[in-house]
Write a protein that holds these residues in place. Sequence first.
Motif, short mmCIF file in Angstrom:
data_model
loop_
_atom_site.label_atom_id
_atom_site.label_comp_id
_atom_site.label_asym_id
_atom_site.label_seq_id
_atom_site.Cartn_x
_atom_site.Cartn_y
_atom_site.Cartn_z
N VAL A 168 32.68 98.15 -5.21
CA VAL A 168 33.84 97.38 -5.67
C VAL A 168 33.49 96.66 -6.96
O VAL A 168 32.32 96.54 -7.33
N ASP A 169 34.54 96.17 -7.64
CA ASP A 169 34.34 95.29 -8.79
C ASP A 169 34.45 93.84 -8.33
O ASP A 169 34.99 93.56 -7.25
N PHE A 170 33.94 92.93 -9.16
CA PHE A 170 34.07 91.51 -8.87
C PHE A 170 34.66 90.79 -10.08
O PHE A 170 34.41 91.17 -11.24
N SER A 171 35.39 89.71 -9.78
CA SER A 171 35.81 88.80 -10.84
C SER A 171 34.56 88.12 -11.42
O SER A 171 33.46 88.27 -10.89
N VAL A 214 41.87 89.55 2.06
CA VAL A 214 41.12 89.75 3.30
C VAL A 214 39.90 88.84 3.26
O VAL A 214 39.30 88.60 2.21
N ALA A 215 39.53 88.31 4.45
CA ALA A 215 38.39 87.41 4.57
C ALA A 215 37.92 87.38 6.02
O ALA A 215 38.65 87.80 6.93
N MET A 262 36.77 98.05 3.17
CA MET A 262 38.22 97.96 3.17
C MET A 262 38.76 97.89 1.75
O MET A 262 39.75 98.56 1.41
N ILE A 263 38.13 97.07 0.91
CA ILE A 263 38.59 96.96 -0.48
C ILE A 263 38.37 98.28 -1.21
O ILE A 263 39.21 98.73 -2.00
N ASP A 321 44.47 93.54 -1.47
CA ASP A 321 44.21 93.63 -2.91
C ASP A 321 42.84 93.10 -3.27
O ASP A 321 42.17 93.62 -4.17
N VAL A 322 42.45 92.03 -2.60
CA VAL A 322 41.19 91.36 -2.94
C VAL A 322 40.52 90.83 -1.68
O VAL A 322 41.17 90.64 -0.64
#
Length: 274
Positions: free
Chosen positions: A129-132, A55-56, A105-106, A113-114
Motif C-alpha cells: 500500500v501507499d502511505f500519506s 478501516v481500523a 484489505m486496503i 478507502d483508507v
Amino acid sequence: MNKLVSKIAAVAASAALVVGLAACGGSGSSSDASTDDSSSEASYTLVQDGKLTVVAELGFAPFEYIDGDGNTVGFDVDMANEVASRLGLTCEFLPSQQFDTIVPMIKQGGKADVAVTAMTITDERLESVDFSDPYLASNQALITLASSDATEESLNADGMRITCQAGNTGEAWIRENLPNATVVPLADVTAGLMGVQTGRYNAMVVDLPVATNMLSQSFSDLKVAEEIPTGEQYGIAVSKDNPGLTKAISQALADMQSDGTMAQIETKWFGSEI
C-alpha cells in the motif's frame, strides 16, 4: 469491545475537549479535490461517493476505540474526521477489523478507502500500500509487572513468553531482538496486558502512547520497563491505485499541522503535543 476497554474509553471520553472537530458524518468545506476522472492531480476514487470509508482495529486507546456509549472515538478518529471535512467528504469507520488483516484489505480495495489505525510506515507495508506523509512519531514499550526486575537481556531466554498485537511492529521487534523467547501474537492489546498481569506472559511489547494510556487507566500493577527507541512514524494507508487520494490526504495533514489543528487534537488525547 470488552468491558475493560469500555471503562478506559469512558474515562478518556470525559476529558475536556479543547477543539471543536467535525463530527463523523458532518459535511466539510469545499476543496480542490474531486472524485471524477479529470486530469486534476487531486482527483481520486472512493468506495462510496462523498464519503471517506475508514478501516481500523478499534481496541487501541487512545488512538481508536469504542467508548462506553458505543461511539467510535480517539485521536485517529478526530484526525480522520478533520481530514475528511477538509476534503469536502463525510467520514465513516467500518466495524473493527483484526489489525493484521487491514493492509491486505486496503490492497485488495472495494471495502475501505483508507486505514487510519496508528499504523507504522514500514518497507514491508509499502510493498502493498501507499502511505500519506507521517502524522505522528512513536516508540515501542516493553511492559512487565511493576514488581518484576526482568530486563531485555533476561527476557531473551528459552521459556520466556512475550506477547504483542499480531502484525504490529512490536511483533517484528520481538522476533529481531528477543530471538530466544517465544512470541505470542494476539488480536487484542487488552488481552495481552491481562496476560502479563496474571503471569501467563512475561512481558508485552506495544506502542508507547498506548502503553502509557492503558497503564495509567487500568493496569497500575504493570510498568513500562523499557522505552524502545524505534522512532517509527504513523501514516494513513491508501491503495496504490489511488495516488490522488494519498496526495490530497497529505496536503490536508500538512494544513492541519500548519494551522495548529493537529496540535489541538494531540493535546486533547495525550495531554500535550507529542
